[in-house]
Design a protein around this motif. Structure first.
Motif, PDB file in Angstrom:
ATOM      1  N   GLN A 191     143.155  25.383 -18.972  1.00 26.56           N
ATOM      2  CA  GLN A 191     142.184  24.329 -18.721  1.00 26.56           C
ATOM      3  C   GLN A 191     142.047  24.143 -17.215  1.00 26.56           C
ATOM      4  O   GLN A 191     143.052  23.923 -16.521  1.00 26.56           O
ATOM      5  CB  GLN A 191     142.673  23.028 -19.360  1.00 26.56           C
ATOM      6  CG  GLN A 191     141.840  21.804 -19.026  1.00 26.56           C
ATOM      7  CD  GLN A 191     142.551  20.516 -19.370  1.00 26.56           C
ATOM      8  OE1 GLN A 191     143.645  20.515 -19.927  1.00 26.56           O
ATOM      9  NE2 GLN A 191     141.960  19.391 -19.023  1.00 26.56           N
ATOM     10  N   PRO A 238     140.944  29.737 -26.073  1.00 29.17           N
ATOM     11  CA  PRO A 238     142.262  29.228 -26.478  1.00 29.17           C
ATOM     12  C   PRO A 238     143.318  30.312 -26.664  1.00 29.17           C
ATOM     13  O   PRO A 238     144.483  30.008 -26.866  1.00 29.17           O
ATOM     14  CB  PRO A 238     141.961  28.525 -27.797  1.00 29.17           C
ATOM     15  CG  PRO A 238     140.773  29.241 -28.335  1.00 29.17           C
ATOM     16  CD  PRO A 238     139.957  29.647 -27.156  1.00 29.17           C
ATOM     17  N   PHE A 270     135.992  29.732 -17.403  1.00 23.29           N
ATOM     18  CA  PHE A 270     136.316  28.851 -18.523  1.00 23.29           C
ATOM     19  C   PHE A 270     137.049  29.684 -19.567  1.00 23.29           C
ATOM     20  O   PHE A 270     136.561  30.722 -19.991  1.00 23.29           O
ATOM     21  CB  PHE A 270     135.045  28.236 -19.087  1.00 23.29           C
ATOM     22  CG  PHE A 270     134.316  27.414 -18.064  1.00 23.29           C
ATOM     23  CD1 PHE A 270     133.266  27.959 -17.357  1.00 23.29           C
ATOM     24  CD2 PHE A 270     134.699  26.113 -17.809  1.00 23.29           C
ATOM     25  CE1 PHE A 270     132.604  27.208 -16.386  1.00 23.29           C
ATOM     26  CE2 PHE A 270     134.042  25.355 -16.849  1.00 23.29           C
ATOM     27  CZ  PHE A 270     133.000  25.914 -16.137  1.00 23.29           C
ATOM     28  N   TYR A 304     144.962  25.313 -12.717  1.00 25.58           N
ATOM     29  CA  TYR A 304     144.769  25.341 -14.158  1.00 25.58           C
ATOM     30  C   TYR A 304     146.014  24.789 -14.845  1.00 25.58           C
ATOM     31  O   TYR A 304     147.133  24.905 -14.344  1.00 25.58           O
ATOM     32  CB  TYR A 304     144.549  26.774 -14.657  1.00 25.58           C
ATOM     33  CG  TYR A 304     143.213  27.366 -14.314  1.00 25.58           C
ATOM     34  CD1 TYR A 304     143.015  28.060 -13.119  1.00 25.58           C
ATOM     35  CD2 TYR A 304     142.137  27.268 -15.198  1.00 25.58           C
ATOM     36  CE1 TYR A 304     141.783  28.624 -12.810  1.00 25.58           C
ATOM     37  CE2 TYR A 304     140.910  27.826 -14.905  1.00 25.58           C
ATOM     38  CZ  TYR A 304     140.736  28.500 -13.708  1.00 25.58           C
ATOM     39  OH  TYR A 304     139.519  29.061 -13.417  1.00 25.58           O
ATOM     40  N   LYS A 305     145.796  24.238 -16.025  1.00 26.81           N
ATOM     41  CA  LYS A 305     146.891  23.706 -16.855  1.00 26.81           C
ATOM     42  C   LYS A 305     146.922  24.479 -18.162  1.00 26.81           C
ATOM     43  O   LYS A 305     145.873  24.702 -18.780  1.00 26.81           O
ATOM     44  CB  LYS A 305     146.660  22.210 -17.123  1.00 26.81           C
ATOM     45  CG  LYS A 305     147.678  21.552 -18.043  1.00 26.81           C
ATOM     46  CD  LYS A 305     147.285  20.090 -18.300  1.00 26.81           C
ATOM     47  CE  LYS A 305     148.292  19.390 -19.214  1.00 26.81           C
ATOM     48  NZ  LYS A 305     147.874  17.993 -19.517  1.00 26.81           N
ATOM     49  N   GLN A 306     148.108  24.890 -18.596  1.00 27.34           N
ATOM     50  CA  GLN A 306     148.246  25.579 -19.872  1.00 27.34           C
ATOM     51  C   GLN A 306     149.300  24.882 -20.708  1.00 27.34           C
ATOM     52  O   GLN A 306     150.469  24.831 -20.331  1.00 27.34           O
ATOM     53  CB  GLN A 306     148.618  27.061 -19.695  1.00 27.34           C
ATOM     54  CG  GLN A 306     148.650  27.818 -21.017  1.00 27.34           C
ATOM     55  CD  GLN A 306     149.031  29.275 -20.856  1.00 27.34           C
ATOM     56  OE1 GLN A 306     149.823  29.636 -19.993  1.00 27.34           O
ATOM     57  NE2 GLN A 306     148.461  30.138 -21.689  1.00 27.34           N
ATOM     58  N   VAL A 335     132.273  25.613 -23.123  1.00 28.55           N
ATOM     59  CA  VAL A 335     133.311  25.852 -24.126  1.00 28.55           C
ATOM     60  C   VAL A 335     133.332  27.330 -24.485  1.00 28.55           C
ATOM     61  O   VAL A 335     132.299  27.954 -24.712  1.00 28.55           O
ATOM     62  CB  VAL A 335     133.049  25.019 -25.395  1.00 28.55           C
ATOM     63  CG1 VAL A 335     134.107  25.313 -26.448  1.00 28.55           C
ATOM     64  CG2 VAL A 335     133.033  23.542 -25.054  1.00 28.55           C
ATOM     65  N   SER A 389     138.077  34.767 -20.794  1.00 31.03           N
ATOM     66  CA  SER A 389     137.428  33.711 -20.024  1.00 31.03           C
ATOM     67  C   SER A 389     135.994  34.142 -19.738  1.00 31.03           C
ATOM     68  O   SER A 389     135.653  35.325 -19.851  1.00 31.03           O
ATOM     69  CB  SER A 389     138.162  33.427 -18.714  1.00 31.03           C
ATOM     70  OG  SER A 389     138.010  34.500 -17.814  1.00 31.03           O
TER      71      SER A 389
END
Lengths: 112, 116
Positions: free
Chosen positions: A44, B109, B106, A35-37, B3, B95
């Motif tokens: 993500q 934010p 997923f 994952y990327k943050q 999303v 998530s």
């Protein structure tokens, strides 16, 4: 219990390749993720690999898995400044709706 | 596709008040939702796992009476921090995942909570 370890920091020059390493302790890990943050944001999913695979490539990303040594790596080719972020490896024993254990995170700094 | 949104993105509240954070899956039905807490420069700590229509499963050390989780529908889960104190200030991330999904979870934010 599960334990996932990563180095804390990596600095590379723009255009070079980055390799982020991860080790895990639980041999029953089945799914392994990267994952990327970015700052102030959620995570993500970049890519994932099943434990019966050795390698997975997706555009600039290459994941290598050494199941014997419980070692996972993420290689980013042609690293760009937009790749600067924190990268987490993670593992789970089953599909995504089960518990995922995250590594400590590696902060990647890309120098222009 | 896949999303996940969170609301609010940032909240500041006074000590002793309760704060509700919403997590929504916008384009899929989430059979399971997860709530994480992240301290500065640290990894994500799983707080609880919630399945639609059933009680949440809390991780060891997480007070279920302080962090109330409701997963009322397949697209919405809420986390309520009750009687918040400054030590509850953190980045809360939810998530969501679905039964047939192999891509993991997923993530939303995140919500930055600051308790004064």
């Amino acid at each position: 219990g599960e334990d996932v370890e990563q180095s804390l920091f990596l600095s590379v020059r723009e255009g070079d390749s980055s390799v982020i390493n991860c080790t895990y302790t639980d041999s029953s890990s089945t799914y392994l993720y990267w994952y990327k943050q970015e700052p102030g944001a959620g995570l993500q999913l970049l890519t994932y690999i099943f434990s019966n695979m050795d390698m997975k490539q997706d555009q600039r990303l290459t994941v290598l898995l050494n199941k014997k040594d419980k070692h996972l790596s993420l290689r980013i080719a042609d690293t760009q400044t937009g790749d600067s972020a924190i990268y987490f490896c993670a593992e789970s024993k089953s599909r995504g709706y089960q518990k995922v254990t995250f590594g400590t995170g590696t902060k990647l700094q890309v120098i222009p | 596709g896949a999303v996940v949104s969170q609301h609010p993105s940032r909240v500041i509240c006074k000590s002793g008040t309760s704060v509700k954070i919403e997590c929504r899956s916008l384009d899929f039905q989430a059979t399971t939702m997860f709530w994480y807490r992240q301290f500065p420069k640290q990894s994500l700590m799983l707080m609880a796992t919630s399945n639609e229509g059933s009680k949440a499963t809390y991780e060891q050390g997480v007070e279920k009476d302080k962090f109330l989780i409701n997963h009322a529908s397949l697209t919405l889960s809420t986390l309520t921090v009750t009687s918040a104190h400054p030590e509850d200030s953190s980045f809360y991330i939810c998530s969501a995942s679905y039964v047939t999904g192999t891509e993991g979870q997923f993530f939303g934010p995140g919500t930055r909570l600051t308790v004064l």
